[in-house]
Design an enzyme around this catalytic site. Sequence first.
Site, short mmCIF file in Angstrom:
data_model
loop_
_atom_site.label_atom_id
_atom_site.label_comp_id
_atom_site.label_asym_id
_atom_site.label_seq_id
_atom_site.Cartn_x
_atom_site.Cartn_y
_atom_site.Cartn_z
N TYR A 109 0.85 -1.12 -0.04
CA TYR A 109 -0.06 -0.02 -0.21
C TYR A 109 0.91 1.26 0.07
O TYR A 109 1.99 1.32 0.47
CB TYR A 109 -0.90 -0.05 1.13
CG TYR A 109 -1.67 1.21 1.39
CD1 TYR A 109 -3.11 1.40 0.75
CD2 TYR A 109 -1.25 2.25 2.22
CE1 TYR A 109 -3.84 2.59 0.92
CE2 TYR A 109 -1.96 3.51 2.32
CZ TYR A 109 -3.20 3.51 1.53
OH TYR A 109 -3.95 4.82 1.72
N GLU A 197 -3.31 7.83 -3.96
CA GLU A 197 -3.13 6.67 -3.55
C GLU A 197 -2.87 5.52 -4.36
O GLU A 197 -3.48 5.34 -5.40
CB GLU A 197 -4.58 6.07 -2.46
CG GLU A 197 -4.42 4.89 -1.88
CD GLU A 197 -5.82 4.60 -1.29
OE1 GLU A 197 -6.20 4.56 -0.24
OE2 GLU A 197 -6.77 4.23 -2.16
#
Length: 386
Positions: A109, A197
């Site tokens: 992530y 993101e």
Amino acid sequence: MKVHEYQARALMESAGIPVPPSEVIEVADDAAAAFQKLGGGKAVIKAQVHAGGRGKAGFVKLVDSSQEAVESAGWMLSNRMVSNQTGPDGIAVRKLLMAGAVDIAREYYLSVVLDRAKRVPVMMASAEGGVEIEEVAATNPDAIKKAWFHPHLGLQPFQAIGLAAAIGLRGAQAKAASKIMLQLGRLFLDKDCSLAEINPLIATPDGEILAIDAKFNFDDSADFRHKDVAAMFDPSEENPAELRAKEHNLSYIALDGNIGCLVNGAGLAMSTMDIIKLHGGEPANFLDVGGSVTPEGAVEAFRIILADDAVKAVLVNIFGGIARCDVIADALIKAAREIGFQIPVVVRLEGTNVEIARKMLAEANIEALKPAADLTDAARQVCAAV
Ligand code: ADP
Ligand code: MG
């Protein structure tokens, strides 16, 4: 402002971040040609909507033939997607992204947001990426590594190398990941993002690092200096009432309750929602008409609120400072005449020209209007009414 994954992917590509090849399709039959174009091996079809949780909702599908691609595309384009990030009614899917499927050894992530407490951007990285990242954040926050950076200097190479090491990457992989971190940090600043993101950022079995999914949000206040970003705006993904409000310079956000709110000032709108809740009610919207509201703007605000069938009563809460109470009273009278109030409208007015406003309302003699003595009285009345 939010953009679709395929648009975020284009931005990443232009910044040098490696992504698998992909095609955008809008009709199911085009899925066959797109599948062949991507090499005819394996591909992943993904709904392009402004909400996440697609994988778990069945809107990210692996296909390995043209026929399967067309079938999956057809299903996604004709079903609404319901995930933990949409309402129970879900959202319509109008576009799909088809990406070459890659073998995944591990999912990471990576994101940048503004840390409001520290007042600087922060990059977050985790070795526990993929579809369970919210769960990781809630139960194992230590697995998310952070690096705060200066908004003008940007993320520094030593920070990127540190983050890559902190999530367990070594050698060439660490080098590739830290390069992506620097590119993402730069993109965040250059494009005035509020969120950049990549989830997941993946490592392939032979050590390649790729961005597989991305979500970018942008600061609306910086729209004017990013024509390329503004051009990505997709009105079909927006709540129609919110769009209409935006055209009239009203800040409107639809909520789930049944008490419509018309308030001047964002702070007052927040406390109005609080006091409604305190008295057991649920607001149907947040609506800030702003300080420089015109009678036309205020009438439009009523139209927007009353167009929502869920609204069973309205609370008008105006503290006249720059906005004048008589302007609001005028708008209330116009709205009552033009639209007609079929539901109770509780009115709390205070401040500039309040005496004139009260007199105007009394003379207009509109049955649905219920004057309130103060804010607590107003909240009690409107909660009782619903
Ligand atoms: P969402 O976050 O909305 O669920 P993602 O694009 O992150 O959607 O996809 C969910 C999961 O599907 C990923 O974590 C990954 O495991 C898998 N996936 C997505 N795209 C690909 C791809 N191109 N190749 C292989 N697996 C993929
Ligand atoms: Mg994802």
